[in-house]
Design a protein around this motif. Sequence first.
Motif: not given
Lengths: 228, 463, 167
Positions: B28-30, B33-34, B273-275, B413-414
């Motif tokens: 869910p964090k992804y 952020m998306l 960190k996130y992966f 970009f991100v």
Amino acid sequence: MAQWGMTIDLDRCTGCEACVVACHAENNLPVVGEEQAANGRTHQWIRIERYWEGEFPNIRARFMPVMCQQCDAAPCEPVCPVNATYHTPEGLNAQVYNRCVGTRFCANNCPYTARYFTWFTPEWPSPLNEQLNPDVSIRTSGIMEKCTFCVQRIRRAEDTAKDEKRGVRDGEIQPACAQACPAKVITFGDMTDPESRVSKLAHSRRGYRLLEELGTRPRVVYLKEGDA
Amino acid sequence: MAQTPAPFHPSEAQINRDLLGPLFKTGPKYYAMLALLVAVTGMVFVAWFFQLKYGIGMAGKNRPSFWGLYITTFVFWIGISHAGTLISAILRVVQAEWRRPITRCAEAITTFALCTGSLFPIVHLGRAWLFYWMIPVPNSRYLWPNFQSPLMWDFIAINTYLTGSVTYLYLPMIPDMAVARDKATGWRKKMYRILALGWRGTEREWVRLEKAISIMALIIIPVAVSVHTIVSWDFAMTLMPMWRSTIFGPYFVVGAIFSGIAALLIAMVLIRKYFKLEHYLLPIHFDNLAKMLFAMSLLWFYFTFTEYLVTWYGNEAPEMPVFWSKISGRFAPLFWLMVVCNFVIPFPILAIKKLRTIPLIFVASTCILVGMWLERFLIIVPTLTHPYLPYNYGTYFPSLTEAAIASGTLGLFVLLYFLFAKFSPMISIWEIEEGYTVAKHSVESAHPASLGSTVDGDVHPAH
Amino acid sequence: MPQTCLVKFAEPTQARVAVRRLIKDGIDPESMEVMSSQPIHGERIIPEKKPTKLRTWALSGAAIGLLSGLALATITALNYPLIKGGMPIVAPWTVGLITYETTMLGAVIATLVGLLVELGLPNFKNLPYDPSVVDGGIVLAVACPDGLRQTVETALNGAGATKVNWV
């Protein structure tokens, strides 16, 4: 072929800005309004630069009409990516309005800051739209423009002369600024004609060119104040 | 003081699981952020819509400051694009083994920074809908674009670099797409099947792929250097005070690599960190890149100092107002902030081994990105606001539309990077596996006992 | 009908031994393929008759790019000659710059195209492949005509193959 040039006699200029107003009227310049002018978006193909010299009470104001110098080695011409500006055979720096995409690179490269950009679509609320000059096209937003030495008047004089099977006479072409100036500061004509007023004035000992050291070879000769 | 971690010798199956894991599992964090990134990117296009509707006057540019935030951010993004491919290519050419986990992240940064940066030459146009006139094809009157213009050089160079970096990103991706194809199910399997182009990993294929990648690495390095040199010539080819400087070519390239490595380090910290890739992106990788960043910081300082010293010493009338406006005038706060961000803060962090930790490297890199954006701004605006004829001095302040579009491209970009990370492993699987094999062989061949135990005399030293 | 067998080895050295035996037993090297999840260093396992011509591709692409760049910068300028800034219509500097970039572009595109052509990719036909190779190991695929099936099996078993799959 005629090579157009101009002299500006700084000894005579009073800074009245009649030339500015005439240029506005002749060339359908947009009136940007107070707010945009305060944002630095004034639109004056010819402008009177005013410099103050000295301290009170010995202050002098110096006036200098500056417009596009139609440089022979114009730095604005090679940098346009779409070929919207180039040098005509008669020595004018031409701006092709319908080709300009508005990168504004030419304006950055002009050392005289003589180029002006139309930031918003101009409006002439009625009845001002009735005073527009039909010889000059209206430019929409996003296009660069500058002084053209009133090329529409040059063309008209050349066409008339061709119809009458003669050459253009000296003094026949007067750009709007020259025509309006009460002090006869601006003289315009063919620099290659040794008899023309402009070439005689250009060879005056008071003559100099603006930012000559940059090598732009401008076609406008300024006549210094004071005696020759 | 970090403990030396236990040696990590994963099997290939485990490498595949670790590096492909993020592709197949999304939390869910992804998604949160998306959503944020899509909103920020949407802001760019909404602001741009208003700019197209009401005129380029919606941007804060004026006379004489005809260029402002858009060109600043354009140069900034093209600069960042230099990290990836240049670092990846240089490290590959010198066969530095520690490049292996870095190459994919780096190459992705290049490609997406170029995509983001390429938006600006269109956005900043007065008549943006006619941007295609800059494409090298004739118009209806057989008029071509003007190849004498630095902007056309930009067009050709950036497109060459974009083609090159997409190729350089894709070629090493093919074997990883094959791994993903073999591990994926459903619609993903179909997608990877197409992207893998039928790759099987035969010896023929590997030999040719490696050859193609090494050719590409050799090509892409001079292209990268030329691209930012050409971008710098947008300024250096003019007559404007403090722009007409021969130092701009190398100065911009150095600045580009500098900001690029900083961006790469930030990306690496976040990916690690996130992966959960702590075993693959090791402190040594950050340490090595941080040392490179330090070298670039010194180089940047050297070029900047030279540029300003020469200007000050020359004392030319048109240039001094620009100079003083930056050192002690209206732009002084931004100028000194730039120096602090680019040099004063990173210097101790990157120079002192104890301070070269991952969190502090992240801080230094963020400062550097801010500082480098300011550097671009300070190259453009002070010069433009102080032209030759002093009557025309002006000021510049960005408008809301302009700031929205320029800052929103960070989100764009991100976002592109984010989507890419879900679709390709961010660490090149086959290169990591190759790295472990190479390391094993070099240990074996260095061990005297191995010299006797061969099969048909077949042991060869590490490649 | 020729059949293909897929054999998995743990180490490249075992695969080398197997290939050498197969070649000694008369199997054509062109009918063998070795697959792995990473490039294999050292000597080639299966000798190849035609080496790669990628460098030629890259250089030809560069040459084409060079000529295109020259043409683009010079012919387009001469086509519509406009004097700009007192500069010559065709300036060697600008022509050189554009030509440099197009040369590189040509080399890049040619390398990519050359790679795809030489490998025959994209190729979605069902060629012999063992998906477990991505988790490690080397897979040797031998396409052998009928009569030699026994020879192949003997050679492979002698080299230490654990499992021979015929497809």
